[in-house]
Structures are given as C-alpha cells and as structure tokens.
Design an enzyme around this catalytic site. Structure first.
Site, PDB file in Angstrom:
ATOM      1  N   SER A 101       0.812  -1.212   0.000  1.00  0.00           N
ATOM      2  CA  SER A 101       0.000   0.000   0.000  1.00  0.00           C
ATOM      3  C   SER A 101       0.851   1.269   0.000  1.00  0.00           C
ATOM      4  O   SER A 101       1.600   1.517  -0.936  1.00  0.00           O
ATOM      5  CB  SER A 101      -0.960  -0.035   1.198  1.00  0.00           C
ATOM      6  OG  SER A 101      -1.949   0.952   1.098  1.00  0.00           O
ATOM      7  N   ASP A 242      -2.182   6.406  -3.590  1.00  0.00           N
ATOM      8  CA  ASP A 242      -1.048   5.753  -2.943  1.00  0.00           C
ATOM      9  C   ASP A 242      -0.559   4.623  -3.852  1.00  0.00           C
ATOM     10  O   ASP A 242      -1.030   4.456  -4.976  1.00  0.00           O
ATOM     11  CB  ASP A 242      -1.397   5.267  -1.534  1.00  0.00           C
ATOM     12  CG  ASP A 242      -2.421   4.145  -1.541  1.00  0.00           C
ATOM     13  OD1 ASP A 242      -3.150   4.001  -2.531  1.00  0.00           O
ATOM     14  OD2 ASP A 242      -2.491   3.402  -0.538  1.00  0.00           O
ATOM     15  N   ASP A 246      -5.667   2.403  -3.627  1.00  0.00           N
ATOM     16  CA  ASP A 246      -6.941   2.199  -2.934  1.00  0.00           C
ATOM     17  C   ASP A 246      -7.299   3.379  -2.038  1.00  0.00           C
ATOM     18  O   ASP A 246      -8.329   3.370  -1.371  1.00  0.00           O
ATOM     19  CB  ASP A 246      -6.959   0.887  -2.140  1.00  0.00           C
ATOM     20  CG  ASP A 246      -5.973   0.860  -0.984  1.00  0.00           C
ATOM     21  OD1 ASP A 246      -5.129   1.793  -0.883  1.00  0.00           O
ATOM     22  OD2 ASP A 246      -6.009  -0.099  -0.194  1.00  0.00           O
TER      23      ASP A 246
END
Length: 448
Positions: A101, A242, A246
C-alpha cells in the site's frame, strides 16, 4: 485467538525479511486449498504494484497455487480495487494483490479477496494460517492435476471502462486541468489514460516506477510535490493516489490538501441530494474528525464509527446497509460500485460533483472546519509498550486533562511496529499537551 501472519490489511512486512518466498509459497498453497470448492477448474488472479520484490513474491505464489491445482492469471501492475473487481468479473475463486500500500519499496504485502471481491473475514484468514503451519504434502495436486499460469492482456482497458461507467453518461472533464500523482505505483498506466479519455487536460507525475521509488516523496502520503505542481501549472485540481491506488487525497486549485473526511462529506451530501444514499448516514472510523460528524448531523445524516481499517468499515456497511464509508486517510468505499477502497473511482465521484456545481474545488471540497487533531507515531522494536504501567498512567492522565472536551485514541498499527497517538478537541493547546504526555511515555517504554 491471536493471528500469526495476518494484520488489519493482509500480510505485510519487510520484503525478503518477513515476506519471503517461503511465506508466499505457503500462502499460495494454503489459500488455494481453502478456496477449492467444488469440482470445477479453480482459478486465481494475481495483481501487484511496482515494488522490486513483487517479482519474487509473485512467482513464489504462482508455485504455491499451481502446486495445489489452481490455475493462475497474472495481471501485472494493477490497482488493488481493479484486482477486487476482476476477481468477480472473471469468476475467479480467489484474488491476490501483492502490495504494501502506502509503505516504501522495502516493505511488501499480500492481500487476498474472495470470489465476491471482498477482503477475507477473520475466520477465513485463520483457516489459511492453520494450513500454513501444517504439513500439506498429502494435499498437493497430482502430477496431472497441477495448475497452469499465464499473463493476460486487456485488463487495463476493463478497469478503465469500469471506472468510467461509475459516472453519468453525459459527464465530461473537458476544460478541466488535472494533475494526477500515481506515487510511481500500480495506477501509473491506467489512471492518467482514463482521465484523458474523459476529456481532461492531464499532467501526470509519479508515473515512472523503477522498483524503488514507490511512495517516495510522492502520492497521497507525501502531497508536497503535487501541491507545487498544481500551483505551477495553475491546475483546477490535483489527485494523489497511494502505491496500490486504494486511497486518494485531493489538492485544490490553491494547493490546499483535502483529506478523506472532506471527501466523504462531499459525496454524502451530493448522494443525499440525488437520492442515492441507501440510508441517511455513512460509516467512518474512530480517526475521522469530529467536524465531519457535526457537519453530517447538520445535514440530517448519522456517522457510524468503526475500528481503523477499511475492512471494518466495509463490514459495518454490509451489516447495516450503508453504501458510503471510508477513512480520513482517503480510503473511500462506495459499495454501489466497489467491494473495497478505490482511490480513482472516489476521485471521479468528487469530480462529478465539481462539474455539476461549476464551482472551484476549494469551495466544493471544504464542507467543514476540522477540529484541531494531532496524530503522532511512536516506533518500537519489540515488546508491548501499551502494557507498560507508566504508559497506562500517562493515558489516564491525558484523558483526565481533556475532561470530556475532546478525544484521545491510542492504538497499535495493524501493518507496522508503530503506536499511533491521536488527540482531538476544541482547544489545540490542550490537545498538543495530552498527545505529548502519551508520546513521551511511549517513547521511554519503547527505548527500554
């Protein structure tokens, strides 16, 4: 029961330290066995972001899945929400996203999606963990039943069309100058192309991944470069994703950052006006600003709070029937369209409101004045600093100092060895004081 491998968002850790080929192989085998249901030929789709370690993990997982008889479809670099969407669209039994992430390149992670496109429940993750620690030699596929693996083309176009279909047919971004920062991550190809197809004048940054620069001084967690570019190009809006796309934050035409709380307010009010809210309220986490709650209340909308983590937001949305939810960090879940946070689709919904109102982003996206909120992180190497007696005493003293005029939240991160301390209240000086009290105690405990 405490989980050994899974955190709040899949399995995450240092690449080739925590996230090793051996671990990835075991996850592939265990998850493959758990999701073999019925006699059909089972398949799994695997996407990834742009980290150097993605190759290592991807091929280890291919070995794991094929060894238990699952076919593998390799998507290449794709946003996490695209993997969730394609898992459902392609009737896969399982979806995998290899990403850490918003973390830097030296971390990586494994996120799993069920055939419905939703992240796995705690119970299913526990089943996978148990199999990972068992000998599964007798459960491996026979020589003639091994899985096949292949890369597939065209998935970028499928996601672009999916995202565009979330907008009204008549909507166009003609005349809008947009700066998009893809954080050198998974969306570096699909999102700039989609914005161009919608008619925008697109200026792209963070679209030159080299395996090492994902999220480095760019993206939703480091918006300074985007702010500068928006001002330099006199753009109408800046959008920052990012590394796995998401989550999203917005930068207005003045270079001011708009966080997830303000975006939730924009979508909630607009959808209420259009009769699109399934219930009169939204779901957010304990981190969302009290200002959002007050704004929603003035609009006749409620705010249901959950633990931090988009999976918990989604669980509450499903359980209580809400179709808008999200996090201050920019995870926005619109369940009419997605089964997980989708930074690009969320940005499109905000762009739709901006075009509908015909007003500058600074006006459209400033719905409330947030209360002073201070968040500090304390990193630790080992142990459980929150169990320290001095830390517990400091937290109690801080809560007494607030005396009902604010909120204090102290929690361990589910994705890294960090304790987050958040204070919020009408008096900024008091908030700073209580946060510093707790941070000081935690720092001493962490150094012990």
């Amino acid at each position: 029961m405490a989980r050994k491998y899974f955190g709040t968002d899949g399995i995450r850790g240092r690449a080739n330290g925590v996230i090793t080929p051996e671990l990835a192989l075991k996850v592939g085998q265990a998850a493959g066995l758990v999701f073999q249901r019925g006699d059909h030929r089972h398949r799994v789709v695997i996407g990834k972001d742009t980290r150097l370690s993605g190759y290592m993990i991807e091929y280890a997982m291919v070995a794991g899945f094929t060894s238990v008889g699952m076919d593998v479809l390799l998507l290449g670099p794709m946003p996490t929400p695209a993997v969730a969407m394609l898992t459902r669209s392609m009737r896969a039994d399982l979806g995998v996203m290899i990403s850490a992430s918003h973390n830097l390149f030296d971390d990586n992670g494994i996120k799993l999606f069920g055939p419905d496109g939703y992240k796995l429940s705690d119970d299913v993750e526990m089943q996978i963990e148990q199999l990972m620690d068992e000998s599964i030699t007798k459960k491996l596929a026979g020589s003639a039943s091994l899985g096949r693996a292949r890369r597939i083309d065209g998935v970028h176009d499928r996601y672009i069309e999916f995202a565009k279909r979330t907008l009204p047919r008549s909507l166009s971004l003609d005349g809008m100058r947009v700066v998009i920062d893809c954080a050198h991550g998974a969306a570096y190809k699909v999102v700039p192309e989609a914005l161009w197809e919608l008619g925008a004048d697109v200026i792209s940054i963070g679209v030159e991944p080299d395996g090492f620069n994902i999220n480095k001084d760019c993206g939703s967690t480091a918006p300074e470069t985007l702010r500068s570019k928006v001002r330099e190009m006199r753009a109408d809006i800046g959008i920052a994703l990012d590394g796995d796309a998401d989550r999203v934050i917005i930068v207005d035409e003045r270079g001011h950052v708009v966080d997830g709380d303000q975006l939730l307010a924009v979508v909630a009010q607009s959808w209420k006006e259009d009769g699109r809210l399934s219930k009169p309220g939204i779901v957010a986490t304990v981190m969302s600003n009290l200002g959002l709650e007050r704004y929603l209340a003035a609009e006749g909308l409620s705010l249901v709070r959950t633990s931090v983590g988009d999976r918990y937001v989604i669980e509450q949305m499903l359980a209580q029937g809400y179709n808008v939810g999200g996090e201050q960090s920019g995870h926005i879940i619109l369940s009419d369209h997605n089964t997980t946070g989708d930074g690009f689709v969320s940005a499109l919904q905000v762009l739709a409101v901006i075009q509908k109102l015909g007003r500058p982003v600074s006006e459209v996206c400033h719905r409330f004045d947030p209360l002073p909120q201070i968040l500090k992180n304390v990193r630790y190497r080992s142990g459980k600093p929150l169990d320290n007696a001095e830390v517990k005493s400091a937290i109690k003293a801080a809560e007494n100092r607030l005396n009902g005029h604010g909120r204090l939240l102290v929690r361990s991160s589910g994705t890294e060895p960090v304790i987050r301390v958040m204070g919020e209240g009408d008096d900024r000086d008091v908030v700073e004081e209580v946060v510093d009290i707790v941070v000081s105690a935690l720092s001493q405990a962490a150094a012990a």
